[in-house]
Design a protein around this motif. Sequence first.
Motif, PDB file in Angstrom:
ATOM      1  N   VAL A  73      11.419  -4.627  -7.700  1.00  0.00           N
ATOM      2  CA  VAL A  73      11.117  -5.939  -7.138  1.00  0.00           C
ATOM      3  C   VAL A  73      10.717  -5.787  -5.674  1.00  0.00           C
ATOM      4  CG1 VAL A  73      11.986  -8.280  -6.724  1.00  0.00           C
ATOM      5  CG2 VAL A  73      12.845  -6.971  -8.682  1.00  0.00           C
ATOM      6  N   THR A  74       9.593  -6.373  -5.316  1.00  0.00           N
ATOM      7  CA  THR A  74       9.107  -6.375  -3.937  1.00  0.00           C
ATOM      8  C   THR A  74       8.291  -7.644  -3.729  1.00  0.00           C
ATOM      9  OG1 THR A  74       7.953  -5.068  -2.252  1.00  0.00           O
ATOM     10  CG2 THR A  74       6.979  -5.089  -4.454  1.00  0.00           C
ATOM     11  N   HIS A  75       8.015  -7.973  -2.481  1.00  0.00           N
ATOM     12  CA  HIS A  75       7.161  -9.129  -2.244  1.00  0.00           C
ATOM     13  C   HIS A  75       5.691  -8.751  -2.424  1.00  0.00           C
ATOM     14  CE1 HIS A  75       5.959 -13.043  -0.961  1.00  0.00           C
ATOM     15  NE2 HIS A  75       5.287 -12.581   0.074  1.00  0.00           N
ATOM     16  N   GLY A  76       5.323  -7.597  -1.934  1.00  0.00           N
ATOM     17  CA  GLY A  76       3.974  -7.111  -2.154  1.00  0.00           C
ATOM     18  C   GLY A  76       3.095  -7.048  -0.921  1.00  0.00           C
ATOM     19  N   HIS A  77       3.491  -7.740   0.147  1.00  0.00           N
ATOM     20  CA  HIS A  77       2.637  -7.776   1.339  1.00  0.00           C
ATOM     21  C   HIS A  77       2.494  -6.412   1.999  1.00  0.00           C
ATOM     22  CE1 HIS A  77       6.698  -8.304   2.859  1.00  0.00           C
ATOM     23  NE2 HIS A  77       6.289  -8.103   4.102  1.00  0.00           N
ATOM     24  N   ARG A  78       3.402  -5.505   1.754  1.00  0.00           N
ATOM     25  CA  ARG A  78       3.309  -4.150   2.320  1.00  0.00           C
ATOM     26  C   ARG A  78       2.639  -3.166   1.351  1.00  0.00           C
ATOM     27  NH1 ARG A  78       6.605  -3.846   6.887  1.00  0.00           N
ATOM     28  NH2 ARG A  78       8.070  -5.582   7.067  1.00  0.00           N
ATOM     29  N   HIS A  79       2.117  -3.681   0.248  1.00  0.00           N
ATOM     30  CA  HIS A  79       1.543  -2.823  -0.792  1.00  0.00           C
ATOM     31  C   HIS A  79       0.096  -3.180  -1.143  1.00  0.00           C
ATOM     32  CE1 HIS A  79       5.399  -0.914  -1.597  1.00  0.00           C
ATOM     33  NE2 HIS A  79       5.951  -2.114  -1.593  1.00  0.00           N
ATOM     34  N   GLN A  80      -0.611  -3.860  -0.297  1.00  0.00           N
ATOM     35  CA  GLN A  80      -2.030  -4.189  -0.491  1.00  0.00           C
ATOM     36  C   GLN A  80      -2.316  -4.913  -1.810  1.00  0.00           C
ATOM     37  OE1 GLN A  80      -1.413  -0.515  -0.093  1.00  0.00           O
ATOM     38  NE2 GLN A  80      -1.114  -0.992   2.058  1.00  0.00           N
ATOM     39  N   VAL A  81      -1.427  -5.805  -2.238  1.00  0.00           N
ATOM     40  CA  VAL A  81      -1.581  -6.444  -3.548  1.00  0.00           C
ATOM     41  C   VAL A  81      -2.817  -7.333  -3.665  1.00  0.00           C
ATOM     42  CG1 VAL A  81       0.847  -6.321  -4.167  1.00  0.00           C
ATOM     43  CG2 VAL A  81      -0.002  -8.333  -2.951  1.00  0.00           C
ATOM     44  N   ARG A  82      -3.399  -7.705  -2.553  1.00  0.00           N
ATOM     45  CA  ARG A  82      -4.624  -8.502  -2.637  1.00  0.00           C
ATOM     46  C   ARG A  82      -5.825  -7.669  -3.076  1.00  0.00           C
ATOM     47  NH1 ARG A  82      -3.300 -13.425  -0.927  1.00  0.00           N
ATOM     48  NH2 ARG A  82      -1.861 -13.673   0.813  1.00  0.00           N
ATOM     49  N   SER A  83      -5.726  -6.343  -2.956  1.00  0.00           N
ATOM     50  CA  SER A  83      -6.863  -5.504  -3.331  1.00  0.00           C
ATOM     51  C   SER A  83      -6.574  -4.530  -4.473  1.00  0.00           C
ATOM     52  CB  SER A  83      -7.379  -4.736  -2.118  1.00  0.00           C
ATOM     53  OG  SER A  83      -6.361  -3.939  -1.564  1.00  0.00           O
ATOM     54  N   THR A  84      -5.320  -4.100  -4.632  1.00  0.00           N
ATOM     55  CA  THR A  84      -4.980  -3.149  -5.686  1.00  0.00           C
ATOM     56  C   THR A  84      -3.491  -3.240  -6.015  1.00  0.00           C
ATOM     57  OG1 THR A  84      -4.961  -0.819  -6.349  1.00  0.00           O
ATOM     58  CG2 THR A  84      -4.597  -1.273  -4.009  1.00  0.00           C
ATOM     59  N   LEU A  85      -3.159  -2.925  -7.266  1.00  0.00           N
ATOM     60  CA  LEU A  85      -1.750  -2.897  -7.669  1.00  0.00           C
ATOM     61  C   LEU A  85      -1.223  -1.471  -7.800  1.00  0.00           C
ATOM     62  CD1 LEU A  85      -1.704  -5.808 -10.266  1.00  0.00           C
ATOM     63  CD2 LEU A  85      -1.043  -5.838  -7.852  1.00  0.00           C
ATOM     64  N   LEU A  86      -2.051  -0.487  -7.502  1.00  0.00           N
ATOM     65  CA  LEU A  86      -1.631   0.907  -7.628  1.00  0.00           C
ATOM     66  C   LEU A  86      -0.397   1.272  -6.793  1.00  0.00           C
ATOM     67  CD1 LEU A  86      -4.990   2.868  -7.918  1.00  0.00           C
ATOM     68  CD2 LEU A  86      -3.195   2.632  -9.644  1.00  0.00           C
ATOM     69  N   PRO A  87      -0.289   0.842  -5.522  1.00  0.00           N
ATOM     70  CA  PRO A  87       0.921   1.196  -4.766  1.00  0.00           C
ATOM     71  C   PRO A  87       2.216   0.681  -5.415  1.00  0.00           C
ATOM     72  CG  PRO A  87      -0.792   0.512  -3.256  1.00  0.00           C
ATOM     73  CD  PRO A  87      -1.283   0.195  -4.644  1.00  0.00           C
ATOM     74  N   ILE A  88       2.173  -0.524  -5.979  1.00  0.00           N
ATOM     75  CA  ILE A  88       3.369  -1.058  -6.651  1.00  0.00           C
ATOM     76  C   ILE A  88       3.629  -0.289  -7.940  1.00  0.00           C
ATOM     77  CG2 ILE A  88       4.258  -3.065  -7.912  1.00  0.00           C
ATOM     78  CD1 ILE A  88       3.246  -4.797  -5.680  1.00  0.00           C
ATOM     79  N   GLN A  89       2.584  -0.034  -8.686  1.00  0.00           N
ATOM     80  CA  GLN A  89       2.726   0.737  -9.922  1.00  0.00           C
ATOM     81  C   GLN A  89       3.319   2.112  -9.626  1.00  0.00           C
ATOM     82  OE1 GLN A  89      -0.914   1.252 -12.212  1.00  0.00           O
ATOM     83  NE2 GLN A  89      -0.222   3.308 -12.768  1.00  0.00           N
ATOM     84  N   TYR A  90       2.792   2.799  -8.615  1.00  0.00           N
ATOM     85  CA  TYR A  90       3.297   4.135  -8.265  1.00  0.00           C
ATOM     86  C   TYR A  90       4.743   4.085  -7.784  1.00  0.00           C
ATOM     87  CZ  TYR A  90      -1.544   5.864  -8.499  1.00  0.00           C
ATOM     88  OH  TYR A  90      -2.804   6.206  -8.898  1.00  0.00           O
ATOM     89  N   ARG A  91       5.076   3.083  -6.972  1.00  0.00           N
ATOM     90  CA  ARG A  91       6.455   2.960  -6.460  1.00  0.00           C
ATOM     91  C   ARG A  91       7.427   2.751  -7.623  1.00  0.00           C
ATOM     92  NH1 ARG A  91       9.741   4.689  -2.635  1.00  0.00           N
ATOM     93  NH2 ARG A  91      11.217   3.115  -1.968  1.00  0.00           N
ATOM     94  N   ALA A  92       7.026   1.914  -8.576  1.00  0.00           N
ATOM     95  CA  ALA A  92       7.864   1.689  -9.757  1.00  0.00           C
ATOM     96  C   ALA A  92       8.043   2.996 -10.533  1.00  0.00           C
ATOM     97  CB  ALA A  92       7.248   0.616 -10.647  1.00  0.00           C
ATOM     98  N   GLN A  93       6.942   3.710 -10.774  1.00  0.00           N
ATOM     99  CA  GLN A  93       7.006   4.959 -11.523  1.00  0.00           C
ATOM    100  C   GLN A  93       7.859   6.010 -10.814  1.00  0.00           C
ATOM    101  OE1 GLN A  93       2.737   5.398 -11.778  1.00  0.00           O
ATOM    102  NE2 GLN A  93       2.742   4.930 -13.974  1.00  0.00           N
ATOM    103  N   GLU A  94       7.735   6.094  -9.494  1.00  0.00           N
ATOM    104  CA  GLU A  94       8.512   7.072  -8.718  1.00  0.00           C
ATOM    105  C   GLU A  94      10.016   6.897  -8.921  1.00  0.00           C
ATOM    106  OE1 GLU A  94       7.369   6.295  -4.705  1.00  0.00           O
ATOM    107  OE2 GLU A  94       5.474   7.377  -4.878  1.00  0.00           O
ATOM    108  N   ASN A  95      10.421   5.678  -9.206  1.00  0.00           N
ATOM    109  CA  ASN A  95      11.844   5.365  -9.301  1.00  0.00           C
ATOM    110  C   ASN A  95      12.277   4.978 -10.713  1.00  0.00           C
ATOM    111  OD1 ASN A  95      12.988   5.480  -6.412  1.00  0.00           O
ATOM    112  ND2 ASN A  95      10.965   4.548  -6.226  1.00  0.00           N
ATOM    113  N   GLY A  96      11.456   5.330 -11.699  1.00  0.00           N
ATOM    114  CA  GLY A  96      11.846   5.134 -13.084  1.00  0.00           C
ATOM    115  C   GLY A  96      11.833   3.705 -13.575  1.00  0.00           C
TER     116      GLY A  96
END
Length: 171
Positions: A73-96
């Motif tokens: 769970v994150t808000h998303g403003h620190r993960h460029q969610v307006r342009s890509t969801l890859l940083p959130i996807q990767y962060r989720a994957q990194e932590n199972g």
Amino acid sequence: MRVLIVSDSHGQGELLRTVVDRVDADHVIHCGDFCTEASHLPTGSLTVVRGNCDWEEVREEAYWDGGPHRFYVTHGHRHQVRSTLLPIQYRAQENGADIACYGHTHYPLCEQADGVLLINPGSLVDPRGFPHPSYAILEMEGEEAVTVAFYTPDGTLIPERGGAYTLHLRS
């Protein structure tokens, strides 16, 4: 298990409590921008993170183990969610985590990418690029099947969003 996912309620604590009471979920996830004192958030089983408009000292990101699934769970403003969801996807994957919940864009979205279900419930009060304020309900059906549905704050189903998904359990 039934999980209520909300975001961007922007100070509308009364509306948030009304939705939480109506849905009667097993767990509530708030993806930030609640914009009230943390003490005004609903009580009970709750995961909440800080958004870019929040002043309360709550976590920037959180993990919650709900049944067989791990939620990021994150808000998303620190993960460029307006342009890509890859940083959130990767962060989720990194932590199972196999489910990632975020907000910030005020636009409801649910899609699966490389084993991660990405859910943005939209904004409870101020939609952007979408005609309705919204929230999401995730229902777990067995160990791998989940259904996500989106609703307006008065409880009306938004049929053009959500769906049924099969998630592969993390090892």
